[in-house]
Design a protein around this motif. Structure first.
Motif, PDB file in Angstrom:
ATOM      1  N   GLY A 113       0.836  -1.190   0.000  1.00 20.12           N
ATOM      2  CA  GLY A 113       0.000   0.000   0.000  1.00 20.12           C
ATOM      3  C   GLY A 113       0.876   1.247   0.000  1.00 20.12           C
ATOM      4  O   GLY A 113       1.911   1.305  -0.665  1.00 20.12           O
ATOM      5  N   PHE A 114       0.470   2.244   0.776  1.00 24.08           N
ATOM      6  CA  PHE A 114       1.196   3.505   0.880  1.00 24.08           C
ATOM      7  C   PHE A 114       2.365   3.281   1.829  1.00 24.08           C
ATOM      8  O   PHE A 114       2.178   3.091   3.027  1.00 24.08           O
ATOM      9  CB  PHE A 114       0.244   4.575   1.409  1.00 24.08           C
ATOM     10  N   VAL A 115       3.573   3.284   1.294  1.00 26.65           N
ATOM     11  CA  VAL A 115       4.745   2.842   2.051  1.00 26.65           C
ATOM     12  C   VAL A 115       5.432   4.030   2.717  1.00 26.65           C
ATOM     13  O   VAL A 115       5.843   4.984   2.046  1.00 26.65           O
ATOM     14  CB  VAL A 115       5.735   2.107   1.130  1.00 26.65           C
ATOM     15  N   LEU A 116       5.562   3.945   4.036  1.00 23.78           N
ATOM     16  CA  LEU A 116       6.210   4.996   4.812  1.00 23.78           C
ATOM     17  C   LEU A 116       7.284   4.389   5.709  1.00 23.78           C
ATOM     18  O   LEU A 116       7.385   3.176   5.842  1.00 23.78           O
ATOM     19  CB  LEU A 116       5.182   5.751   5.655  1.00 23.78           C
ATOM     20  N   GLY A 117       8.072   5.250   6.312  1.00 24.36           N
ATOM     21  CA  GLY A 117       9.152   4.810   7.184  1.00 24.36           C
ATOM     22  C   GLY A 117      10.373   5.681   6.958  1.00 24.36           C
ATOM     23  O   GLY A 117      10.344   6.655   6.205  1.00 24.36           O
ATOM     24  N   THR A 118      11.460   5.314   7.606  1.00 29.41           N
ATOM     25  CA  THR A 118      12.681   6.109   7.539  1.00 29.41           C
ATOM     26  C   THR A 118      13.424   5.844   6.239  1.00 29.41           C
ATOM     27  O   THR A 118      13.813   4.710   5.974  1.00 29.41           O
ATOM     28  CB  THR A 118      13.598   5.788   8.725  1.00 29.41           C
ATOM     29  N   PRO A 119      13.645   6.859   5.399  1.00 33.90           N
ATOM     30  CA  PRO A 119      14.420   6.647   4.176  1.00 33.90           C
ATOM     31  C   PRO A 119      15.879   6.346   4.512  1.00 33.90           C
ATOM     32  O   PRO A 119      16.417   6.822   5.510  1.00 33.90           O
ATOM     33  CB  PRO A 119      14.302   7.991   3.437  1.00 33.90           C
ATOM     34  N   LEU A 120      16.516   5.551   3.675  1.00 34.62           N
ATOM     35  CA  LEU A 120      17.942   5.290   3.797  1.00 34.62           C
ATOM     36  C   LEU A 120      18.658   6.183   2.792  1.00 34.62           C
ATOM     37  O   LEU A 120      18.629   5.928   1.596  1.00 34.62           O
ATOM     38  CB  LEU A 120      18.247   3.812   3.532  1.00 34.62           C
ATOM     39  N   GLY A 121      19.263   7.256   3.276  1.00 25.31           N
ATOM     40  CA  GLY A 121      19.928   8.192   2.381  1.00 25.31           C
ATOM     41  C   GLY A 121      19.019   9.327   1.978  1.00 25.31           C
ATOM     42  O   GLY A 121      17.976   9.574   2.591  1.00 25.31           O
TER      43      GLY A 121
END
Length: 341
Positions: free
Chosen positions: A189-197
């Protein structure tokens, strides 16, 4: 020798997390790049997340490939055990010509699968989307699930929805014609979280908009939301569970309205002034005349699409993080990166 996975679109938000999961699980990752100059950027982004045993960074290499060109695909797939195809565009605003999204997605999928077949790679795991499932009339008496396909003629179906639907259908058609190949599809679905970089995807930009209080009021639309770490974990579990071949798996945790996302951020970060007020639909329709990113949500106003994650929980033994935690992690990442305005 560890198994080698060709991971397409390794610069992407989800793909970077997948690379970490694979390397930490002992696999070798060969990531595809359109621009070879970005290799060190990806290394730097994922290095802090890698377990330190057995020099895991040595299990990450890169090849330069373009989904729009045949050059290099056969060479890239030589010695590969699994193709993990994640590369596909996800725009904030829909293009004027839908073929700008559809053709690259469909043709790129076919090109990757054809090269895998020619190289003798039989196992394929593909990242699709709920956009290939939930765009259209909701099924009666139940949430959307893996049996459903998006209706390409429905008013809420965007060019992006069409691109994901047609690309996934092309993949299933391909393995039907080539039964020696095994395909598993993950539909996040709508993907969230901490980006890497520093390479931030469109969904993170949506949260950035909340954190910056860009809008005086928020439209009443929402998403089936999921944490990026759970999506990456599902790709790993699909790889390690042969029984997942031939199946689709929805990667979703829960539905959140846009206002609920803002409220979660406001509660977690009380020092920031976060807009949580809902905009009347008529106001949104007026704003849509001026802002393409608003225009595409008008058909989804007040629409609450529910989707089931029961197959992922039962067959992959997944336990999903609360969606609000993923929202808050994303907001904190926006602030830490100095993008909160």
């Amino acid at each position: 020798m560890p198994q080698t996975v060709l991971l397409t679109g390794v610069t992407g938000f989800i793909a970077r997390h997948i690379a970490v999961k694979l390397i930490n699980a002992g696999y070798a990752v060969r990531g595809t790049l359109r621009d070879p100059a970005r290799a060190e950027e990806v290394r730097d982004a994922i290095r802090p997340e890698l377990l330190k045993e057995d020099l895991p960074e040595q299990r990450l290499s890169f090849v330069t490939l373009d989904l729009a060109r045949d050059d290099g695909w056969m060479e890239a797939l030589m010695g590969v055990d699994v193709l993990m195809h994640t590369a596909s565009p996800f725009p904030l605003a829909q293009p004027g010509d839908e073929e700008e999204l559809i053709r690259p997605a469909v043709d790129g999928t076919r090109r990757a699968l054809e090269a895998a077949r020619a190289a003798g790679v039989k196992r394929v795991i593909m990242t699709s989307s709920t956009a290939a499932i939930t765009s259209g009339a909701a099924p009666e008496g139940r949430p959307f699930d893996e049996r459903d396909w998006s209706d390409l003629d429905h008013p809420v179906t965007t060019p992006y929805n069409k691109s994901k639907t047609l690309a996934e259908q092309a993949a299933w058609d391909f393995v039907t014609e080539n039964p020696e190949m095994e395909l598993t599809v993950i539909n996040p679905g709508f993907v969230l979280g901490t980006p890497l970089g520093d390479d931030w995807n469109t969904s993170v930009q949506v949260i950035e908009r909340i954190v910056r209080s860009k809008d005086p009021m928020l439209p009443q639309f929402g998403f089936m939301t999921v944490d990026v770490g759970d999506v990456a974990e599902m790709h790993l579990r699909a790889l390690e569970r042969p029984e997942t071949a031939g199946k689709r798996y929805l990667a979703v945790a829960e539905f959140l309205w846009y206002t609920e996302m803002a409220e979660a951020i406001a509660h977690a970060l009380p020092e920031r002034k976060i807009t949580t007020r809902r905009a009347p639909n008529w106001v949104v329709r007026i704003l849509a005349l001026l802002d393409p990113s608003v225009r595409q949500i008008v058909p989804t106003l007040d629409r609450r699409d529910m989707a089931s994650n029961e197959r992922a929980m039962a067959e992959m033994e997944m336990t999903f993080r609360p969606a609000r935690d993923a929202v808050i992690d994303t907001a904190k990442a926006v602030i830490e990166a100095g993008r909160a305005g």
